[in-house]
Design an enzyme around this catalytic site. Structure first.
Site, PDB file in Angstrom:
ATOM      1  N   CYS A 333       0.830  -1.202   0.000  1.00  0.00           N
ATOM      2  CA  CYS A 333       0.000   0.000   0.000  1.00  0.00           C
ATOM      3  C   CYS A 333       0.872   1.264   0.000  1.00  0.00           C
ATOM      4  O   CYS A 333       1.461   1.594  -1.015  1.00  0.00           O
ATOM      5  CB  CYS A 333      -0.976  -0.021   1.174  1.00  0.00           C
ATOM      6  SG  CYS A 333      -2.371   1.112   0.986  1.00  0.00           S
ATOM      7  N   HIS A 431      -3.692  -5.527   1.500  1.00  0.00           N
ATOM      8  CA  HIS A 431      -3.449  -5.819   2.905  1.00  0.00           C
ATOM      9  C   HIS A 431      -3.915  -7.244   3.204  1.00  0.00           C
ATOM     10  O   HIS A 431      -4.834  -7.756   2.574  1.00  0.00           O
ATOM     11  CB  HIS A 431      -4.213  -4.846   3.804  1.00  0.00           C
ATOM     12  CG  HIS A 431      -3.712  -3.439   3.737  1.00  0.00           C
ATOM     13  ND1 HIS A 431      -2.507  -3.048   4.292  1.00  0.00           N
ATOM     14  CD2 HIS A 431      -4.252  -2.326   3.180  1.00  0.00           C
ATOM     15  CE1 HIS A 431      -2.338  -1.756   4.093  1.00  0.00           C
ATOM     16  NE2 HIS A 431      -3.367  -1.290   3.411  1.00  0.00           N
TER      17      HIS A 431
END
Length: 489
Positions: A333, A431
């Site tokens: 991310c 994630h």
């Protein structure tokens, strides 16, 4: 249906509110009660994507699992994600509405309270019982005006409160008695019981103190809960508040993760912390980057600020040296965005508007956009075609030639992330990359671990929730508060 609500509040932060609420959710669910978790206001950088496409604190997602439910935005209607030293992104019922400084948010609280009460009312119409969790302590004098997280909420919905304190910190009797002393008369009246948490040793040696506490406060002590060794629950707070395991010296693969000031979703690394063959190293400010097989740049709520901090620590050169000697590097991310050439924040979503240089190891650029991407994903990792699943929470849109070599291909036909031409760098927005056993094994093998052992992380998480419920079954007396709880169906 109108649910009964019971609230867990803490004499201090990290007193064990989340663990007690999680265990109580599972205990009630086992007894046939239709129960749901709730936290009016949460401040955390660890979050989860809900079934209705929003974002809530990670702890409420775990509590939903304890209830046998999918997480929903009504379970945590207000989430504050720190984005600067005195400001946070404000998320209302799963959606980011913007950044606010502390004073601005204080003025906004009446509006936030309306969202809190609306979410609670919807849950109350669907379930028999709501286990609500407070935040911090209800006795913080400077925060009591306009409170929506603790007694302000409890008073608004007229629910009973259990007050928990951590004996491991010391001063447990002062914490409990002092907290009660600082509450208003009506707030004290709604405290139906006290819990002493994380006790080591023979409870009989504590009995004289328990007797005094009950006589002094007029409140029953519902339980002295033992310290549970090797308990793992996903933390809701920042890296400094509850990393679940220490580094394992003697592990066969060393993994290093910089402890960025605004690191988010560090629960990504819990399966690595718990893996018996991994020596997990969280590298803090002022520490040298250790020799490692794999370095991971984590998610970040303020990417340019964390990147500047990384430079200040001298870790760019350490990572460059790591790559020069054949080490592997992953960016997740915000870490993906750092690995690119440029990061643009034209609207100042994470700080001062402008652009900054990335590390330049992947040919891509990222522009932050107001609309946050919140989605659950399932697909296959480019490494060994391993099955992978997780979730995306990000405001950045990345573009560039590096994305032509994706890290993942999703079941819906989309792609994500990038791999370097030399196969040393992998970057993804996903994630939870290590939660699925197949994906975790593929990454560990890619990083150099020969014959990695499988770790069933979802099963481990489930076992720890059961461990909590078993402990409460043995040590928590619900008799004095049975009137506060619904009868099982």
């Amino acid at each position: 249906m109108s649910a009964k609500t019971i609230m867990i509040q803490g004499a201090t932060s990290d007193a064990g509110k989340s663990a007690l609420a999680t265990g109580l959710c599972r205990l009630l669910a086992r007894r046939g009660v239709k129960v749901a978790p709730f936290k009016p206001q949460n401040m955390a950088l660890n979050s989860a994507v809900t079934v209705d496409g929003g974002e809530i604190g990670r702890s409420q997602a775990v509590q939903a699992q304890a209830c046998g439910l999918e997480p929903h935005t009504d379970m945590n209607p207000v989430l504050l994600k720190p984005a600067s030293r005195d400001g946070a992104q404000v998320i209302i019922q799963g959606r980011a509405i913007g950044n606010m400084q502390a004073r601005g948010y204080h003025d906004y609280k009446p509006i936030a309270m309306r969202a809190v009460l609306a979410s609670h009312a919807r849950l109350a119409a669907q379930y028999q019982c709501i286990v609500a969790e407070g935040a911090g302590s209800p006795a913080e004098i400077n925060l009591r005006d306009g409170d929506i997280a603790n007694m302000g909420f409890a008073e608004a919905v007229d629910c009973p409160v259990i007050l928990v304190a951590d004996i491991e910190r010391g001063g447990v009797f002062a914490h409990l008695a002092g907290t009660l002393a600082l509450l208003s008369e009506s707030e004290r009246a709604r405290v139906v019981g006290l819990v002493i948490n994380r006790f080591r040793g023979d409870p009989a040696l504590l009995q004289s103190g328990v007797d005094w506490l009950q006589a002094y406060t007029g409140k029953p002590v519902l339980g002295v809960l033992p310290y549970l060794h090797d308990l793992h629950l996903e933390a809701e707070d920042s890296l400094s508040c509850g990393a679940p395991a220490a580094a394992r010296s003697g592990g066969k693969l060393t993994v290093a993760v910089p402890a960025l000031p605004f690191a988010s979703n560090h629960t990504d690394f819990d399966p690595l912390r718990l893996h018996p063959q991994v020596d997990f190293r969280l590298v803090r400010a002022g520490q040298a980057m250790p020799p490692a097989d794999l370095i991971i740049l984590p998610g970040s709520k303020s990417v340019l600020a964390d990147l500047a901090w990384l430079h200040q620590q001298g870790w760019e050169e350490a990572i460059r040296r790591h790559l020069r000697y054949g080490g592997k590097l992953i960016g997740i991310c915000g870490g993906l965005q750092m690995l690119g050439r440029k990061l643009h924040d034209p609207d100042g979503l994470e700080g001062t508007p402008g652009s900054g240089d990335g590390l330049g190891w992947l040919d891509l650029e990222t522009t932050l956009a107001p609309e946050k991407r919140l989605t659950r994903r399932r697909g296959r990792l480019a490494l060994d075609d391993a099955e992978a699943a997780g979730y995306e929470i990000h405001m950045g849109v990345s573009e560039g030639p590096a994305l032509a070599r994706p890290a993942l291909r999703f079941a819906d036909g989309g792609c994500d992330g990038a791999r370097s031409e030399d196969d040393q760098i992998l970057a993804t927005y996903l994630h939870g990359l290590f939660d699925e056993s197949a994906a975790s094994l593929a990454v560990l093998q890619w990083a150099g671990l020969v014959e990695p052992a499988a770790l069933d992380y979802p099963a481990l998480r489930e076992a720890n929730i059961d461990k909590l419920a078993d402990m409460l079954e043995a040590h928590l007396d619900l008799g004095p508060i049975r009137h506060c709880l619904p009868e099982p169906r």
